[in-house]
Design a protein around this motif. Structure first.
Motif, mmCIF file in Angstrom:
data_model
loop_
_atom_site.group_PDB
_atom_site.id
_atom_site.type_symbol
_atom_site.label_atom_id
_atom_site.label_comp_id
_atom_site.label_asym_id
_atom_site.label_seq_id
_atom_site.Cartn_x
_atom_site.Cartn_y
_atom_site.Cartn_z
ATOM 1 N N ARG A 1 -0.853 -8.455 11.468
ATOM 2 C CA ARG A 1 -1.641 -7.828 12.529
ATOM 3 C C ARG A 1 -1.846 -6.349 12.241
ATOM 4 O O ARG A 1 -2.954 -5.827 12.366
ATOM 5 C CB ARG A 1 -0.948 -7.993 13.878
ATOM 6 C CG ARG A 1 -1.019 -9.388 14.416
ATOM 7 C CD ARG A 1 -0.284 -9.497 15.727
ATOM 8 N NE ARG A 1 -0.398 -10.870 16.240
ATOM 9 C CZ ARG A 1 0.302 -11.341 17.240
ATOM 10 N NH1 ARG A 1 1.166 -10.572 17.868
ATOM 11 N NH2 ARG A 1 0.137 -12.570 17.641
ATOM 12 N N PHE A 2 -0.770 -5.686 11.839
ATOM 13 C CA PHE A 2 -0.855 -4.262 11.520
ATOM 14 C C PHE A 2 -1.828 -4.019 10.370
ATOM 15 O O PHE A 2 -2.703 -3.157 10.458
ATOM 16 C CB PHE A 2 0.533 -3.716 11.160
ATOM 17 C CG PHE A 2 0.491 -2.351 10.571
ATOM 18 C CD1 PHE A 2 0.221 -1.242 11.361
ATOM 19 C CD2 PHE A 2 0.706 -2.161 9.216
ATOM 20 C CE1 PHE A 2 0.166 0.031 10.818
ATOM 21 C CE2 PHE A 2 0.655 -0.904 8.653
ATOM 22 C CZ PHE A 2 0.386 0.200 9.460
ATOM 23 N N LEU B 1 -5.535 -4.705 11.495
ATOM 24 C CA LEU B 1 -6.038 -3.660 12.387
ATOM 25 C C LEU B 1 -6.293 -2.371 11.625
ATOM 26 O O LEU B 1 -7.297 -1.699 11.830
ATOM 27 C CB LEU B 1 -5.057 -3.415 13.538
ATOM 28 C CG LEU B 1 -5.000 -4.493 14.614
ATOM 29 C CD1 LEU B 1 -3.846 -4.214 15.568
ATOM 30 C CD2 LEU B 1 -6.297 -4.598 15.371
ATOM 31 N N PHE B 2 -5.380 -2.034 10.725
ATOM 32 C CA PHE B 2 -5.522 -0.811 9.934
ATOM 33 C C PHE B 2 -6.748 -0.902 9.018
ATOM 34 O O PHE B 2 -7.519 0.053 8.897
ATOM 35 C CB PHE B 2 -4.249 -0.550 9.128
ATOM 36 C CG PHE B 2 -4.261 0.766 8.407
ATOM 37 C CD1 PHE B 2 -4.241 1.955 9.111
ATOM 38 C CD2 PHE B 2 -4.283 0.804 7.028
ATOM 39 C CE1 PHE B 2 -4.251 3.174 8.455
ATOM 40 C CE2 PHE B 2 -4.294 2.013 6.357
ATOM 41 C CZ PHE B 2 -4.285 3.204 7.069
ATOM 42 N N ILE C 1 -8.493 1.034 12.700
ATOM 43 C CA ILE C 1 -7.637 1.517 13.781
ATOM 44 C C ILE C 1 -6.595 2.461 13.165
ATOM 45 O O ILE C 1 -6.016 2.136 12.129
ATOM 46 C CB ILE C 1 -6.942 0.331 14.494
ATOM 47 C CG1 ILE C 1 -7.978 -0.673 15.011
ATOM 48 C CG2 ILE C 1 -6.043 0.825 15.621
ATOM 49 C CD1 ILE C 1 -8.978 -0.110 15.992
ATOM 50 N N LYS D 1 -3.168 4.355 12.162
ATOM 51 C CA LYS D 1 -1.898 3.723 11.829
ATOM 52 C C LYS D 1 -0.961 3.570 13.028
ATOM 53 O O LYS D 1 -0.387 2.507 13.235
ATOM 54 C CB LYS D 1 -1.197 4.554 10.755
ATOM 55 C CG LYS D 1 -0.624 3.772 9.645
ATOM 56 C CD LYS D 1 -0.062 4.684 8.582
ATOM 57 C CE LYS D 1 -0.011 3.899 7.303
ATOM 58 N NZ LYS D 1 0.455 4.651 6.182
ATOM 59 N N ALA E 1 -2.385 0.986 15.462
ATOM 60 C CA ALA E 1 -2.326 -0.352 14.857
ATOM 61 C C ALA E 1 -0.906 -0.898 14.938
ATOM 62 O O ALA E 1 -0.700 -2.070 15.266
ATOM 63 C CB ALA E 1 -2.796 -0.293 13.405
ATOM 64 N N ALA F 1 -11.925 -2.883 16.815
ATOM 65 C CA ALA F 1 -11.643 -3.440 15.491
ATOM 66 C C ALA F 1 -12.616 -4.561 15.145
ATOM 67 O O ALA F 1 -13.190 -4.592 14.061
ATOM 68 C CB ALA F 1 -10.205 -3.955 15.439
#
Length: 92
Positions: free
Chosen positions: A32-33, A36-37, A41, A43, A46, A68
């Motif tokens: 997910r991180f 999103l990054f 988005i 850091k 995210a 996003a």
């Protein structure tokens, strides 16, 4: 309720449902991180949203997910707006 308003509301619901499905496919926090990054988005935001415990539907309506996974990105992936299609094919 007019036809155009109905199609617009249906489009909004469908886009939110698509965002919920996309969020659901990103099962792990790390994934997910990263996603999103990659989608632009920052850091810290995210990471914050990747660690949320909120449900799929609630996250799909969040400003972060809408920023996003934009409407343009959905269109580029093949989602055709029902209201635009209706307007194109509508008999006057």
């Amino acid at each position: 309720m007019s036809d155009t308003q109905f199609h617009q509301e249906l489009d909004e619901w469908t886009r939110r449902r698509l965002r919920a499905c996309i969020w659901k496919t990103w099962k792990r926090i790390r994934i997910r991180f990263e996603c999103l990054f990659k989608l632009g988005i920052p850091k810290d935001k995210a990471w914050e949203f990747a660690n949320t415990r909120k449900g799929y539907w609630r996250i799909s309506g969040s400003p972060i997910m809408q920023r996003a996974v934009t409407n343009t990105r959905l269109e580029n992936r093949g989602f055709i707006s029902m209201s635009a299609l209706y307007e194109k094919t509508r008999l006057v």
